[in-house]
Design a protein around this motif. Structure first.
Motif, PDB file in Angstrom:
ATOM      1  N   PHE A  35       9.485  -1.213  -0.914  1.00  0.00           N
ATOM      2  CA  PHE A  35      10.473  -0.352  -0.278  1.00  0.00           C
ATOM      3  C   PHE A  35      11.492  -1.197   0.494  1.00  0.00           C
ATOM      4  O   PHE A  35      12.700  -0.959   0.418  1.00  0.00           O
ATOM      5  CB  PHE A  35       9.784   0.647   0.655  1.00  0.00           C
ATOM      6  CG  PHE A  35      10.725   1.545   1.383  1.00  0.00           C
ATOM      7  CD1 PHE A  35      11.303   2.630   0.756  1.00  0.00           C
ATOM      8  CD2 PHE A  35      11.034   1.308   2.723  1.00  0.00           C
ATOM      9  CE1 PHE A  35      12.188   3.464   1.436  1.00  0.00           C
ATOM     10  CE2 PHE A  35      11.911   2.129   3.408  1.00  0.00           C
ATOM     11  CZ  PHE A  35      12.488   3.212   2.766  1.00  0.00           C
ATOM     12  N   GLY A  36      11.009  -2.192   1.238  1.00  0.00           N
ATOM     13  CA  GLY A  36      11.900  -3.091   1.964  1.00  0.00           C
ATOM     14  C   GLY A  36      12.790  -3.889   1.027  1.00  0.00           C
ATOM     15  O   GLY A  36      13.980  -4.067   1.283  1.00  0.00           O
ATOM     16  N   CYS A  37      12.222  -4.346  -0.077  1.00  0.00           N
ATOM     17  CA  CYS A  37      12.997  -5.097  -1.073  1.00  0.00           C
ATOM     18  C   CYS A  37      14.127  -4.242  -1.641  1.00  0.00           C
ATOM     19  O   CYS A  37      15.282  -4.665  -1.709  1.00  0.00           O
ATOM     20  CB  CYS A  37      12.103  -5.568  -2.216  1.00  0.00           C
ATOM     21  SG  CYS A  37      10.815  -6.730  -1.753  1.00  0.00           S
ATOM     22  N   VAL A  38      13.769  -3.038  -2.067  1.00  0.00           N
ATOM     23  CA  VAL A  38      14.751  -2.125  -2.662  1.00  0.00           C
ATOM     24  C   VAL A  38      15.817  -1.747  -1.637  1.00  0.00           C
ATOM     25  O   VAL A  38      17.009  -1.672  -1.963  1.00  0.00           O
ATOM     26  CB  VAL A  38      14.049  -0.873  -3.237  1.00  0.00           C
ATOM     27  CG1 VAL A  38      15.044   0.184  -3.661  1.00  0.00           C
ATOM     28  CG2 VAL A  38      13.156  -1.270  -4.405  1.00  0.00           C
ATOM     29  N   GLY A  39      15.410  -1.536  -0.392  1.00  0.00           N
ATOM     30  CA  GLY A  39      16.364  -1.219   0.658  1.00  0.00           C
ATOM     31  C   GLY A  39      17.387  -2.320   0.860  1.00  0.00           C
ATOM     32  O   GLY A  39      18.580  -2.050   1.027  1.00  0.00           O
ATOM     33  N   THR A  40      16.936  -3.554   0.820  1.00  0.00           N
ATOM     34  CA  THR A  40      17.852  -4.685   0.973  1.00  0.00           C
ATOM     35  C   THR A  40      18.837  -4.751  -0.187  1.00  0.00           C
ATOM     36  O   THR A  40      20.036  -4.941   0.018  1.00  0.00           O
ATOM     37  CB  THR A  40      17.076  -6.011   1.067  1.00  0.00           C
ATOM     38  OG1 THR A  40      16.279  -5.976   2.243  1.00  0.00           O
ATOM     39  CG2 THR A  40      18.007  -7.213   1.127  1.00  0.00           C
ATOM     40  N   ILE A  41      18.337  -4.598  -1.386  1.00  0.00           N
ATOM     41  CA  ILE A  41      19.215  -4.637  -2.556  1.00  0.00           C
ATOM     42  C   ILE A  41      20.230  -3.508  -2.489  1.00  0.00           C
ATOM     43  O   ILE A  41      21.430  -3.715  -2.731  1.00  0.00           O
ATOM     44  CB  ILE A  41      18.386  -4.585  -3.857  1.00  0.00           C
ATOM     45  CG1 ILE A  41      17.568  -5.872  -3.988  1.00  0.00           C
ATOM     46  CG2 ILE A  41      19.280  -4.377  -5.073  1.00  0.00           C
ATOM     47  CD1 ILE A  41      16.472  -5.813  -5.035  1.00  0.00           C
TER      48      ILE A  41
END
Length: 110
Positions: A35-41
């Motif tokens: 979720f954090g990864c996708v949020g950053t992208i």
């Protein structure tokens, strides 16, 4: 300022998340990490559309310090209320951002 400053601030923030994560003995939640990864992208894709405006605000030292303070505030709240979810998401966010910065540096070198 620029990429180097961004990397230093992100690394300091990541250190706070990792230290808190280790201190509370939390387990990594893969779903929250992703979720954090996708949020950053997602954020970077939107920010890219407004690169000049985003950069103009981000280059201000008070904005950078406020972001770092907010990051440590999130660490504190995460430790207090939901360590696994918040710390895993924060680590995912910051690892992705640092990888993004690394990719930017590599692409500029070519």
């Amino acid at each position: 300022m620029g990429t180097r400053t961004d990397a230093v601030l992100a690394s300091i923030s990541l250190a706070g998340f990792v230290i808190a994560f280790a201190h509370v003995g939390s387990r990594l939640s893969i779903s929250c990490f992703v979720f954090g990864c996708v949020g950053t992208i997602g954020f970077e894709l939107v920010a890219f559309q407004y690169y000049g405006t985003v950069r103009a605000y981000w280059e201000r030292r008070p904005v950078q310090l406020a972001a770092l303070a907010l990051s440590f505030g999130i660490v504190g709240l995460g430790v207090a209320f939901a360590p696994t979810a918040v710390l895993s998401a924060g680590i995912g966010t910051l690892v992705t951002y640092l990888l993004f910065l690394f990719a930017v540096v590599i692409s500029r070198a070519r």
